[in-house]
Design an enzyme around this catalytic site. Structure first.
Site, PDB file in Angstrom:
ATOM      1  N   LYS A  95     -13.163  12.981 -43.045  1.00 51.37           N
ATOM      2  CA  LYS A  95     -13.873  14.247 -42.891  1.00 51.37           C
ATOM      3  C   LYS A  95     -13.748  15.140 -44.122  1.00 51.37           C
ATOM      4  O   LYS A  95     -14.703  15.816 -44.504  1.00 51.37           O
ATOM      5  CB  LYS A  95     -13.366  14.980 -41.645  1.00 51.37           C
ATOM      6  CG  LYS A  95     -13.775  14.307 -40.347  1.00 51.37           C
ATOM      7  CD  LYS A  95     -13.299  15.090 -39.142  1.00 51.37           C
ATOM      8  CE  LYS A  95     -13.733  14.394 -37.858  1.00 51.37           C
ATOM      9  NZ  LYS A  95     -13.283  15.132 -36.642  1.00 51.37           N
ATOM     10  N   VAL A 119      -1.402  17.563 -41.867  1.00 45.79           N
ATOM     11  CA  VAL A 119      -0.678  18.772 -42.268  1.00 45.79           C
ATOM     12  C   VAL A 119       0.637  18.827 -41.501  1.00 45.79           C
ATOM     13  O   VAL A 119       0.654  18.819 -40.261  1.00 45.79           O
ATOM     14  CB  VAL A 119      -1.528  20.023 -41.998  1.00 45.79           C
ATOM     15  CG1 VAL A 119      -0.745  21.286 -42.324  1.00 45.79           C
ATOM     16  CG2 VAL A 119      -2.800  19.963 -42.822  1.00 45.79           C
ATOM     17  N   THR A 143       0.413  22.505 -34.933  1.00 51.24           N
ATOM     18  CA  THR A 143      -0.024  22.769 -36.298  1.00 51.24           C
ATOM     19  C   THR A 143      -0.218  24.259 -36.532  1.00 51.24           C
ATOM     20  O   THR A 143       0.062  24.780 -37.615  1.00 51.24           O
ATOM     21  CB  THR A 143      -1.325  22.010 -36.609  1.00 51.24           C
ATOM     22  OG1 THR A 143      -1.152  20.629 -36.298  1.00 51.24           O
ATOM     23  CG2 THR A 143      -1.699  22.140 -38.078  1.00 51.24           C
ATOM     24  N   CYS A 197     -10.808  19.494 -24.991  1.00 49.98           N
ATOM     25  CA  CYS A 197     -12.172  19.004 -25.189  1.00 49.98           C
ATOM     26  C   CYS A 197     -12.394  17.693 -24.440  1.00 49.98           C
ATOM     27  O   CYS A 197     -13.521  17.332 -24.114  1.00 49.98           O
ATOM     28  CB  CYS A 197     -12.456  18.843 -26.677  1.00 49.98           C
ATOM     29  SG  CYS A 197     -11.251  17.851 -27.561  1.00 49.98           S
TER      30      CYS A 197
END
Length: 353
Positions: A95, A119, A143, A197
């Site tokens: 991405k 990350v 995160t 989601c």
């Protein structure tokens, strides 16, 4: 101090033409446009929110964008992740790379830095270094707490955002001026307590609204218009036609992060090397130590065990009901299971410890 373009600057006409409507806006003007050009923003996550953030900032003329994402483009992303196309999904481009490619077509003057990475504690402080604002395009509180710790520690402004179903939320954090994320959310939501989601889906309009507010707040910060910040926790539900601003009050003196300045997520002891990915029926497994993989050599090694495909950035290996996508930093996304133990076993078997 940033000085506005002089009338003799040969680049002025081009800037006036491209950003003319934005320069006419009193909140930005020509001086603000120059400040945008000299700014650097980090976008963490190039998914739905991140895609919209990146496009908005690039079109606005933010001069330097640093984008980081651990994942690759799939067809299920295209419904809401506006930076990507069907060809990106067919090629399984990372991405960060796909977004960078499209930014260069949108605004060639933007300096774009793309990084394919997870990350974590080992890289977050490097990633936020020399950035004026950090934007949250992630999908998990682990995160976000990491971003919060790093930004409070180094006094970098950042903007939290989240969206699921038709609901979204955002908050702007200015270290030493406003409450931080842990002041408002001292603990992450309990496991399985909130919709994701995967369970509730997500629709494009709420992505657009949350990202639009995040980008607007970024423009205010970069142009020095802090008096125009919304200074609240903003909540939206586009299906129920609800829009709320909730006061976040004062900074909490006993806040672990901005009160006590204990940045626990930045410690190596806090690292989890495997995580279930929201809505993917997949698990990400990371190496216990930083590593680099020779993808061509790994592909040759795996050819006798299953189907191998790949590109310059990743390798895909299918065996039975599982698919392993391996990146150069030795991370793997293992599709076909939500069980961390199974994913770790497959990682050890085909990639190594």
């Amino acid at each position: 101090m940033i000085v506005a373009d002089s009338l003799d600057d040969p680049k002025l006409e081009s800037q006036d033409n491209r950003y003319s409507r934005q320069i006419l806006f009193d909140g930005i003007g020509r001086a603000g446009q120059s400040r945008l050009r000299e700014s650097r923003v980090l976008v963490v996550g190039c998914g739905a929110l991140g895609s919209s953030q990146i496009e908005g900032l690039a079109r606005a003329g933010v001069g330097k964008l640093r984008i980081v994402d651990r994942d690759f483009v799939e067809s299920s992303n295209l419904q809401r992740q506006t930076m990507f196309t069907e060809s990106d999904a067919l090629e399984r481009l990372p991405k960060a790379i796909a977004a960078a490619n499209h930014v260069r077509e949108i605004n060639s003057r933007v300096e774009i830095e793309a990084e394919i990475a997870d990350v974590n504690h080992s890289n977050i402080e490097r990633l936020i270094h020399d950035c004026d604002v950090v934007l949250d395009g992630t999908d998990n509180f682990a995160t976000r707490y990491l971003i919060n710790d790093a930004c409070v520690k180094h006094d970098v402004n950042w903007i939290y955002g989240a969206a699921v179903g038709s609901y979204g939320v955002t908050m702007t954090i200015r270290p030493n001026h406003t409450p931080c994320l842990r002041c408002v959310f001292p603990e992450p939501p309990p496991a399985a307590s909130a919709p994701t989601c995967d369970t509730a889906g997500v629709i494009m309009p709420i992505i657009s609204i949350v990202a639009a507010v995040q980008v607007s707040e970024t423009l205010k910060l970069l142009t020095g218009q802090v008096e125009s910040l919304h200074n609240s926790l903003m909540q939206f539900d586009v299906w129920r036609n609800e829009w709320r601003r909730i006061s976040v009050g004062e900074r909490a003196p006993d806040c672990l992060t901005c009160g006590l300045r204990r940045f626990e997520t930045l410690s190596a002891d806090n690292r989890d090397f495997a995580a279930v990915l929201c809505g993917r029926h997949a698990v990400q497994v990371s190496p216990s130590q930083p590593a680099q993989v020779d993808l061509m050599a790994l592909g040759q090694k795996l050819e006798s065990a299953g189907e191998v495909r790949g590109n310059d950035y990743l390798l895909r290996f299918r065996t039975g009901e599982y698919e392993l996508t391996v990146f150069r930093d030795a991370r793997s996304i293992i599709r076909g299971t939500d069980d961390i133990a199974t994913a770790r076993s497959l990682y050890a078997k085909y990639i190594g410890n």
